[in-house]
Scaffold this active site. Structure first.
Site, short mmCIF file in Angstrom:
data_model
loop_
_atom_site.label_atom_id
_atom_site.label_comp_id
_atom_site.label_asym_id
_atom_site.label_seq_id
_atom_site.Cartn_x
_atom_site.Cartn_y
_atom_site.Cartn_z
N CYS A 38 44.01 29.83 33.22
CA CYS A 38 42.84 29.03 32.85
C CYS A 38 41.81 29.09 33.97
O CYS A 38 42.17 29.17 35.15
CB CYS A 38 43.28 27.58 32.60
SG CYS A 38 41.93 26.47 32.15
N SER A 40 40.16 26.80 35.11
CA SER A 40 40.32 25.64 35.99
C SER A 40 41.20 25.99 37.19
O SER A 40 40.94 25.53 38.31
CB SER A 40 40.94 24.47 35.21
OG SER A 40 40.13 24.10 34.12
N HIS A 43 39.09 27.68 39.73
CA HIS A 43 38.26 26.75 40.51
C HIS A 43 39.00 26.25 41.74
O HIS A 43 38.42 26.14 42.83
CB HIS A 43 37.86 25.55 39.64
CG HIS A 43 36.76 25.84 38.67
ND1 HIS A 43 35.69 26.65 38.95
CD2 HIS A 43 36.56 25.41 37.39
CE1 HIS A 43 34.88 26.72 37.92
NE2 HIS A 43 35.39 25.97 36.95
N HIS A 59 48.87 25.12 34.41
CA HIS A 59 48.95 23.87 33.65
C HIS A 59 48.88 24.09 32.14
O HIS A 59 48.93 23.12 31.39
CB HIS A 59 47.80 22.93 34.07
CG HIS A 59 46.44 23.50 33.81
ND1 HIS A 59 45.87 24.43 34.64
CD2 HIS A 59 45.56 23.31 32.81
CE1 HIS A 59 44.69 24.78 34.17
NE2 HIS A 59 44.48 24.11 33.05
N CYS A 163 46.02 23.64 26.91
CA CYS A 163 44.80 23.29 27.66
C CYS A 163 43.57 23.80 26.94
O CYS A 163 42.76 23.04 26.45
CB CYS A 163 44.86 23.85 29.08
SG CYS A 163 43.34 23.48 30.02
#
Length: 362
Positions: A38, A40, A43, A59, A163
Site C-alpha cells: 500500500c 501508506s 509514506h 497492514h 485496506c
C-alpha cells in the site's frame, strides 16, 4: 519467522528473523497468506509520517488463524480472516456511538512503540506497525483487528479489501454517502482510487469522472464504472471537470495525498458539493482554500479508512465480488515473494503498478 523490516527511512526493507510472543488474552495468531503493498507503507518508508524503528511494516492482509489466546470468542483455528488496522474496543465513546474507526482505547489500539508482541536478536524490541505488521509470515493481533470471511473467497483478492478497497469504497459510501444519480470525481486512479470509482458505481452515481495522468489506469477505470476520463496533462483538471459538468461535481474524492490535488478537489465542486480527502497529505503540510467558496456551502472533510464498520462492510464487499460487482482481479499487477518486496515498492513509486501483493507459502 521471516519478516520485512524497516531499519531507517529511505532505505530498503531487510528480510530478518523476527520472533513473536504466544497469543495472550484476546489475541490471535495468524498465518499470513497474502499482504498487499500500500502507498501508506511507502509514506512511512520515506519518512513522510513518523514511526518508531525498527518496525515490520504492512497492514493490508489476509490469512488463516493458527492459535487463539484466552477469552477469544470470535474466531478459532482454521478460520479465514482479513485484517484491518481499525482495531476497536467497542466501549469507548466513539465505539459506543457507532464510530469504531475512531476508537480511542489504547488498550486495543496500541500507539506506536507500545506493542511488545515482536522481538529480534534474542529479545530486542521490534516495533509493530499499526497493530498488524503483515510483511511477515505470521501476525499476532487483537481479535478485534480481524473479520471472518467465507472460505471460498480467494485470499489473494480478500487481502485487497483489508485496506485499499475498504478505504476507497468506504469514503464514497460511508463518509460522503453518495446517493443514486449524484456526480462524482475521483482524483487518482491507484488502488484506493479504483475502489472509490467501483464504489461510486455500486452506489449508483450518475456520472463518475476518473482523473489520472496514466492512460492505462484511466482505461481500467472505465471498466470499474467511470463514465468520463480526465488527464491533467491535457490541461487544468478543474477546468476540464467544470466543463464536463457545467459547473462542478457534487462529490470530489482526493486519493493521491498532495497539497495541489487536495485544493483541486475543493475547487471542482458545484455549489453545495463536498470534497473528501482520502489520500495521506504529508504530515505537517497545509492546504489553502478560497474562503469565498464556503459561502456557497461547499464542504471539505477527511475520511479515515473509509469510515468503516469493517466487520459489516468487508463481508458485503466479498458478496459484491462474488456477484460480479467488485472487479478485484483487475487490480493485481504483480505477485511477489517476500524477498522481492523492495522491487514491488520501486515499481509502485515509478507508477508501474496498481497493486502488488506478497504471496506467502501456505
Amino acid at each position: 519467522m521471516k519478516a520485512a523490516v524497516l531499519h531507517a527511512v529511505n532505505t530498503p526493507l531487510a528480510i530478518e528473523d523476527v520472533s513473536l510472543q504466544k497469543p495472550g488474552p484476546r489475541e490471535v495468531l495468524i498465518r499470513t497468506r497474502v499482504a498487499g503493498l500500500c502507498h501508506s507503507d511507502l509514506h512511512f518508508m520515506e519518512g513522510l509520517y513518523p514511526h518508531p524503528l525498527p518496525a515490520v511494516l504492512g497492514h493490508e492482509s489476509a490469512g488463516v488463524v493458527e492459535q487463539v489466546g484466552a477469552d477469544v470468542t470470535y474466531v478459532k483455528p482454521g478460520d479465514h480472516v482479513v485484517t484491518c488496522l481499525s482495531v476497536f474496543c467497542g466501549t469507548c465513546d466513539n465505539c459506543a456511538t457507532g464510530r469504531t474507526v475512531l476508537c480511542t482505547n489504547t488498550d486495543v489500539k496500541m500507539l506506536p512503540g507500545q506493542s511488545k508482541r515482536l522481538s529480534w536478536k534474542g529479545g530486542e524490541l521490534m516495533h509493530q506497525f499499526i497493530n498488524l505488521s503483515s510483511f511477515a509470515e505470521q501476525m499476532l493481533v487483537h481479535e478485534n483487528a480481524v473479520v471472518k470471511i467465507r472460505k471460498d473467497m480467494p485470499l489473494e483478492l480478500a487481502a485487497l479489501i483489508g485496506c485499499g478497497v475498504i478505504t476507497g469504497y468506504g469514503a464514497v459510501v460511508n463518509t460522503a454517502k453518495v446517493t443514486a444519480g449524484e456526480t462524482v470525481a475521483v482524483i487518482g486512479c491507484g488502488g484506493v482510487g479504483m475502489a472509490a470509482i467501483n464504489g461510486a458505481a455500486i452506489a449508483g452515481a450518475g456520472r463518475i469522472i476518473a482523473i489520472d495522468t496514466n492512460p492505462a489506469k484511466l482505461q481500467l477505470a472505465t471498466k470499474l464504472g467511470a463514465t468520463d476520463l480526465v488527464n491533467p496533462r491535457d490541461g487544468d483538471p478543474v477546468a476540464q471537470v467544470k466543463e464536463l459538468t457545467s459547473g462542478g461535481v457534487q462529490h470530489a474524492f482526493e486519493v493521491l495525498g498532495t497539497k495541489e490535488t487536495a485544493e483541486q478537489s475543493f475547487a471542482m465542486l458545484a455549489a453545495g458539493g463536498t470534497a473528501t480527502i482520502v489520500g495521506m497529505v504529508p504530515y505537517g503540510q497545509k492546504i489553502e482554500l478560497h474562503g469565498f467558496d464556503f459561502l456557497r456551502e461547499r464542504r471539505i472533510q477527511g475520511s479515515s479508512m473509509g469510515s468503516n464498520h469493517f466487520r459489516v462492510d468487508m463481508p458485503r464487499l466479498i458478496e459484491f465480488y462474488m456477484r460480479g460487482k467488485l472487479h478485484l482481479e483487475d487490480w493485481i499487477s504483480a505477485k511477489l515473494k517476500l524477498s522481492e518486496i523492495n522491487d514491488g515498492f520501486a515499481n509502485m513509486k515509478a507508477g508501474k503498478t496498481l497493486r502488488s501483493i506478497v504471496v506467502f507459502d501456505s
